[in-house]
Scaffold this active site. Structure first.
Site, PDB file in Angstrom:
ATOM      1  N   SER A  20       0.780  -1.165   0.072  1.00 23.53           N
ATOM      2  CA  SER A  20      -0.051  -0.104   0.257  1.00 23.53           C
ATOM      3  C   SER A  20       0.789   1.392  -0.004  1.00 23.53           C
ATOM      4  O   SER A  20       1.663   1.344  -1.021  1.00 23.53           O
ATOM      5  CB  SER A  20      -1.060  -0.128   1.190  1.00 23.53           C
ATOM      6  OG  SER A  20      -2.170   0.554   0.804  1.00 23.53           O
TER       7      SER A  20
ATOM      8  N   LYS B 161      -2.534  -8.782   0.594  1.00 25.87           N
ATOM      9  CA  LYS B 161      -3.822  -8.520   1.317  1.00 25.87           C
ATOM     10  C   LYS B 161      -4.796  -9.588   0.562  1.00 25.87           C
ATOM     11  O   LYS B 161      -4.637 -10.152  -0.548  1.00 25.87           O
ATOM     12  CB  LYS B 161      -4.293  -7.365   0.582  1.00 25.87           C
ATOM     13  CG  LYS B 161      -3.477  -6.022   1.063  1.00 25.87           C
ATOM     14  CD  LYS B 161      -4.226  -4.710   0.680  1.00 25.87           C
ATOM     15  CE  LYS B 161      -3.471  -3.379   0.942  1.00 25.87           C
ATOM     16  NZ  LYS B 161      -4.445  -2.158   0.755  1.00 25.87           N
TER      17      LYS B 161
ATOM     18  N   ASP C 129      -1.991   6.444  -3.407  1.00 26.34           N
ATOM     19  CA  ASP C 129      -1.053   5.552  -2.804  1.00 26.34           C
ATOM     20  C   ASP C 129      -0.727   4.546  -3.722  1.00 26.34           C
ATOM     21  O   ASP C 129      -1.165   4.253  -4.779  1.00 26.34           O
ATOM     22  CB  ASP C 129      -1.278   5.134  -1.496  1.00 26.34           C
ATOM     23  CG  ASP C 129      -2.517   4.052  -1.359  1.00 26.34           C
ATOM     24  OD1 ASP C 129      -3.377   3.979  -2.094  1.00 26.34           O
ATOM     25  OD2 ASP C 129      -2.538   3.203  -0.430  1.00 26.34           O
TER      26      ASP C 129
ATOM     27  N   ASP D 206      -1.349   1.443  -3.901  1.00 21.43           N
ATOM     28  CA  ASP D 206      -2.313   0.244  -4.579  1.00 21.43           C
ATOM     29  C   ASP D 206      -3.484   1.099  -4.852  1.00 21.43           C
ATOM     30  O   ASP D 206      -4.644   0.383  -5.110  1.00 21.43           O
ATOM     31  CB  ASP D 206      -2.493  -0.827  -3.761  1.00 21.43           C
ATOM     32  CG  ASP D 206      -3.022  -0.543  -2.357  1.00 21.43           C
ATOM     33  OD1 ASP D 206      -2.623   0.876  -2.057  1.00 21.43           O
ATOM     34  OD2 ASP D 206      -3.983  -1.228  -1.642  1.00 21.43           O
TER      35      ASP D 206
ATOM     36  N   ASP E 126      -5.976   2.977  -3.251  1.00 25.87           N
ATOM     37  CA  ASP E 126      -7.180   3.014  -2.543  1.00 25.87           C
ATOM     38  C   ASP E 126      -7.282   4.349  -1.604  1.00 25.87           C
ATOM     39  O   ASP E 126      -8.207   4.667  -1.177  1.00 25.87           O
ATOM     40  CB  ASP E 126      -7.151   1.798  -1.585  1.00 25.87           C
ATOM     41  CG  ASP E 126      -6.281   1.444  -0.492  1.00 25.87           C
ATOM     42  OD1 ASP E 126      -5.205   2.209  -0.952  1.00 25.87           O
ATOM     43  OD2 ASP E 126      -6.192   0.492  -0.046  1.00 25.87           O
TER      44      ASP E 126
ATOM     45  N   GLU F  17     -12.140   7.132   6.226  1.00 26.83           N
ATOM     46  CA  GLU F  17     -11.051   7.151   7.276  1.00 26.83           C
ATOM     47  C   GLU F  17     -10.373   8.456   7.092  1.00 26.83           C
ATOM     48  O   GLU F  17     -10.020   8.768   6.130  1.00 26.83           O
ATOM     49  CB  GLU F  17     -10.046   5.810   7.160  1.00 26.83           C
ATOM     50  CG  GLU F  17     -10.962   4.642   7.381  1.00 26.83           C
ATOM     51  CD  GLU F  17      -9.797   3.385   7.559  1.00 26.83           C
ATOM     52  OE1 GLU F  17      -9.327   3.238   8.687  1.00 26.83           O
ATOM     53  OE2 GLU F  17      -9.206   2.951   6.598  1.00 26.83           O
ATOM     54  N   GLU F  18      -9.756   8.811   8.487  1.00 26.28           N
ATOM     55  CA  GLU F  18      -9.033  10.144   8.414  1.00 26.28           C
ATOM     56  C   GLU F  18      -7.657   9.867   7.605  1.00 26.28           C
ATOM     57  O   GLU F  18      -6.937  10.629   7.347  1.00 26.28           O
ATOM     58  CB  GLU F  18      -8.522  10.540   9.768  1.00 26.28           C
ATOM     59  CG  GLU F  18      -7.975   9.380  10.800  1.00 26.28           C
ATOM     60  CD  GLU F  18      -6.636   8.800  10.433  1.00 26.28           C
ATOM     61  OE1 GLU F  18      -5.803   9.467  10.049  1.00 26.28           O
ATOM     62  OE2 GLU F  18      -6.614   7.475  10.521  1.00 26.28           O
ATOM     63  N   SER F  19      -7.212   8.607   7.005  1.00 25.46           N
ATOM     64  CA  SER F  19      -5.857   8.311   6.507  1.00 25.46           C
ATOM     65  C   SER F  19      -6.140   8.193   5.068  1.00 25.46           C
ATOM     66  O   SER F  19      -5.694   7.446   4.485  1.00 25.46           O
ATOM     67  CB  SER F  19      -5.483   6.889   7.048  1.00 25.46           C
ATOM     68  OG  SER F  19      -6.693   5.939   6.873  1.00 25.46           O
TER      69      SER F  19
ATOM     70  N   LYS G  70     -11.729   1.047   0.071  1.00 28.05           N
ATOM     71  CA  LYS G  70     -11.447   2.433  -0.198  1.00 28.05           C
ATOM     72  C   LYS G  70     -11.224   2.474  -1.422  1.00 28.05           C
ATOM     73  O   LYS G  70     -10.310   1.678  -1.934  1.00 28.05           O
ATOM     74  CB  LYS G  70     -10.718   3.190   0.804  1.00 28.05           C
ATOM     75  CG  LYS G  70      -9.348   2.646   1.214  1.00 28.05           C
ATOM     76  CD  LYS G  70      -8.694   3.191   2.341  1.00 28.05           C
ATOM     77  CE  LYS G  70      -7.226   3.114   2.387  1.00 28.05           C
ATOM     78  NZ  LYS G  70      -7.075   1.757   3.276  1.00 28.05           N
TER      79      LYS G  70
HETATM   80  C1  VG1 Z   1      -3.319   2.764   8.211  1.00 25.52           C
HETATM   81  C2  VG1 Z   1      -4.517   3.456   8.428  1.00 25.52           C
HETATM   82  C3  VG1 Z   1      -5.690   2.993   8.227  1.00 25.52           C
HETATM   83  C4  VG1 Z   1      -5.773   2.208   6.848  1.00 25.52           C
HETATM   84  C5  VG1 Z   1      -4.594   1.489   6.754  1.00 25.52           C
HETATM   85  C6  VG1 Z   1      -4.514   0.648   5.563  1.00 25.52           C
HETATM   86  O1  VG1 Z   1      -3.408   1.734   9.217  1.00 25.52           O
HETATM   87  O2  VG1 Z   1      -4.415   4.382   9.452  1.00 25.52           O
HETATM   88  O3  VG1 Z   1      -6.841   3.984   8.379  1.00 25.52           O
HETATM   89  O4  VG1 Z   1      -7.082   1.421   6.912  1.00 25.52           O
HETATM   90  O5  VG1 Z   1      -3.420   2.051   6.970  1.00 25.52           O
HETATM   91  O6  VG1 Z   1      -4.551   1.418   4.525  1.00 25.52           O
HETATM   92  P1  VG1 Z   1      -2.358   1.771  10.696  1.00 25.52           P
HETATM   93  O7  VG1 Z   1      -2.722   0.558  11.350  1.00 25.52           O
HETATM   94  O8  VG1 Z   1      -1.119   1.864  10.143  1.00 25.52           O
HETATM   95  O9  VG1 Z   1      -2.826   3.056  11.400  1.00 25.52           O
HETATM   96  V1  VG1 Z   1      -3.630   1.062   3.146  1.00 25.52           V
HETATM   97  O10 VG1 Z   1      -3.976   1.998   1.948  1.00 25.52           O
HETATM   98  O11 VG1 Z   1      -2.053   0.871   3.776  1.00 25.52           O
HETATM   99  O12 VG1 Z   1      -4.363  -0.547   3.004  1.00 25.52           O
HETATM  100 CO    CO Z   2      -3.666   1.626   0.061  1.00 25.02          CO
END
Ligand code: VG1
Ligand code: CO
Length: 543
Positions: free
Chosen positions: A113, A126, A277, A279, A281, A363-365, A376
């Site tokens: 990702s 994944k 990013d 991949d 999403d 999500e905030e990310s 997403k």
């Molecule tokens: C992070 C984000 C989370 C998101 C996850 C996967 O996880 O905070 O909101 O769903 O990445 O996104 P973490 O556990 O590092 O906070 V992706 O685009 O990396 O699959």
């Molecule tokens: Co991703």
């Protein structure tokens, strides 16, 4: 078909995190059977014989080799069909589209990702289930149990399969179908969004700069923006997927998408800047000299559903991860939608989407999506924004400011402390947990803590329970501070601190976010003893 049973020993560390199994690329490449074991564990868990899977990756280093191994294992394990993207490429949302379209039994996406790629970077796997979404914890736990007891895996002894052209090939009883990774996805976007309106926006001279960061979305973005929507050639930059992402870190945020951010803050900036990013999403959206906070973004998408072809019939409900700001709840309350709060990670939205409880979630990310798939979806979010702009004729900044005026502004920031020694990070969290009961009543300058807990979640549909999802601290003015450790990193630990404060007074809504949250940021550090535990005086990434 020459099938080999290869004896192997189980690994103890193959527990999937927030989004699949992520490790250093070298671990997958150089630890004998590491990849094979995990794949066999998936195959055993789902009983892959006779099943159809969608397969692809974001094109990062080691993708090609890993895909060949997975194909040969799928053949040896007698899968019925593997649908794979041409040259092995597929974005995460596109895999979700294909699983649903073909009613496949699941899918495997090779990606870490937003983590950097290359021999020194990260690699990941994944696994998605038949609804097109990330496997829920019941499935990832079952896979993890398998990884701990594997004694052999199966692989076909054969030469590599040509993935360079579309078409069908048979190996034993298994059909390998190479498909175009872009067209089904792009077709779905055309159903959801008003392409006519967006096309005329581009015709009027609207300028978009889309930075694919040399990751998987380049071909999707070129097809959608430049071909189908008529944006000028060159709208998509860094549009060729590269194994090492051309040295870029495909994480669309203010730190890692630096070139885009600099261009968007220069005097002659385009009307809109966007990035995804590795991949595909995630999404970041910027106006001229204006950053859209992802928590605001999902709230704004929800508030404007009436403008968008695929959503104007109404939203059934909305959901956000706990750490995401409550801007979305404010919209839902005003509009009369149900709203839900889930732990971090897209897998928790799946049951709500499947049950028809929600239409949009985020999500905030930098993640937003809808019931169109079960992931997403970066380009979807960007198209949704374009649709709003095309229908309102407003700029991004105008849309956001108007939203704040109507709903109030949720000042929001996330501070990441990356690369902390794991023990120290755990120490910080344990210390917070021990002190939870004593926090309420604590006075910190002008703020008083009213409530603190360790977030636990019971899925309203499946009743599955998930514990230990982050420490929440609520303050008297309803501000919030949240602490959790990342579940996607591959080295040490990352502490994420999420800070939110609501402001309804329009005259105070234009402040700089970090300034508006200055006191809370300090309090957040004090409550958890961040510098004492981590030895760090400042975060490594601020969003
Ligand atoms: C992070 C984000 C989370 C998101 C996850 C996967 O996880 O905070 O909101 O769903 O990445 O996104 P973490 O556990 O590092 O906070 V992706 O685009 O990396 O699959
Ligand atoms: Co991703």
């Amino acid at each position: 078909m020459d099938i080999k049973l290869v004896p192997t020993t189980a690994f103890e560390d193959q527990k999937p995190g927030t989004s699949g199994l992520r490790k250093k690329t070298k671990i997958f490449m150089e630890t004998p059977n590491y990849l094979e074991n995990f794949i066999q564990a998936i195959f055993n868990t789902i009983n892959v014989k006779g099943k159809t899977l969608v397969l692809g990756g974001d094109g990062r280093f080691y993708n090609k080799e890993a895909l060949q191994i997975i194909l040969k294992m799928a053949i040896a394990n007698e899968a019925q069909e593997i649908k794979i993207g041409q040259n092995g490429l597929f974005s995460t949302p596109a895999v979700s589209v294909e699983i649903r379209k073909f009613q496949a039994d699941g899918g495997i996406i090779l990606s870490a990702s937003h983590n950097p790629g290359g021999i020194k970077g990260d690699f990941g796997i994944k696994f998605n289930t038949a609804n097109g979404g990330p496997a829920p914890e019941s499935v990832t736990n079952a896979i993890f149990e398998q990884t701990k007891k594997l004694t052999f895996y199966k692989i076909a002894q054969m030469s590599d399969i040509d993935l360079s052209y579309e078409g069908v090939q048979f190996f034993g009883d298994t059909k390998i179908t190479v498909i175009n990774p872009v067209s089904d996805y792009a077709d779905l976007m055309e159903i959801l969004f008003d392409f006519e309106a967006i096309r005329s926006l581009f015709q009027k001279g609207f300028k978009l700069r889309y930075d694919a960061l040399n990751a998987v979305t380049g071909p999707y973005a070129k097809e959608i923006f430049e071909e189908r929507l008529g944006a000028f050639t060159g709208t998509v930059v860094h549009g060729e997927p590269k194994e090492d992402f051309g040295g870029l870190h495909p994480d669309p945020n203010l730190t890692y998408a630096k070139e885009l951010v600099d261009i968007m803050y220069a005097p002659d900036a385009p009307d809109m800047g966007a990035a995804s990013d590795g991949d595909g999403d995630r999404n970041m959206v910027l106006g001229s000299s204006f950053f859209v906070n992802p928590s605001d973004s999902i709230a704004i998408l929800a508030a404007n559903y009436e403008l968008v072809k695929g959503y104007k019939q109404g939203l059934r409900g909305v959901a956000r991860s706990m750490a995401t700001s409550r801007a979305l709840d404010t919209v839902a309350d005003k509009k009369g939608f149900a709203h839900y709060e889930t732990p971090t990670g897209w897998k928790f939205f799946g049951s709500l989407l499947d049950a028809g409880k929600i239409t949009l979630c985020g999500e905030e990310s930098f993640g937003a999506g809808s019931s169109h798939i079960r992931e997403k979806d970066g380009l979807w979010s960007i198209l949704y924004w374009l649709n709003i702009l095309a229908k309102t004729g407003k700029s991004i900044e105008e849309v956001v400011r108007e939203h704040w005026r109507t709903y109030g502004r949720h000042f929001y920031t996330r501070h990441d402390y990356e690369g902390i020694e794991t023990e120290r990070a755990k120490g910080l969290m344990d210390n917070l947990k021990r002190r939870l009961a004593s926090l309420p009543g604590m006075q910190l300058s002008d703020y008083e803590i009213t409530w603190a807990d360790d977030f636990a979640y019971t899925d309203p549909i499946t009743r599955e329970m998930t514990l230990d999802q982050g420490i929440r601290v609520f303050l008297k003015d309803n501000s919030r501070i949240i602490y959790r450790l990342s579940g996607t990193g591959t080295q040490g630990a990352t502490l994420r601190v999420y800070i939110e404060k609501y402001e309804s007074d329009v005259s105070k809504q234009s402040q700089d976010t970090q300034k508006a949250l200055k006191d809370l940021i300090k309090i957040a550090g004090d409550i958890a003893g961040i510098s004492a535990f981590t030895g760090m005086t400042a975060p490594t990434v601020i969003t």
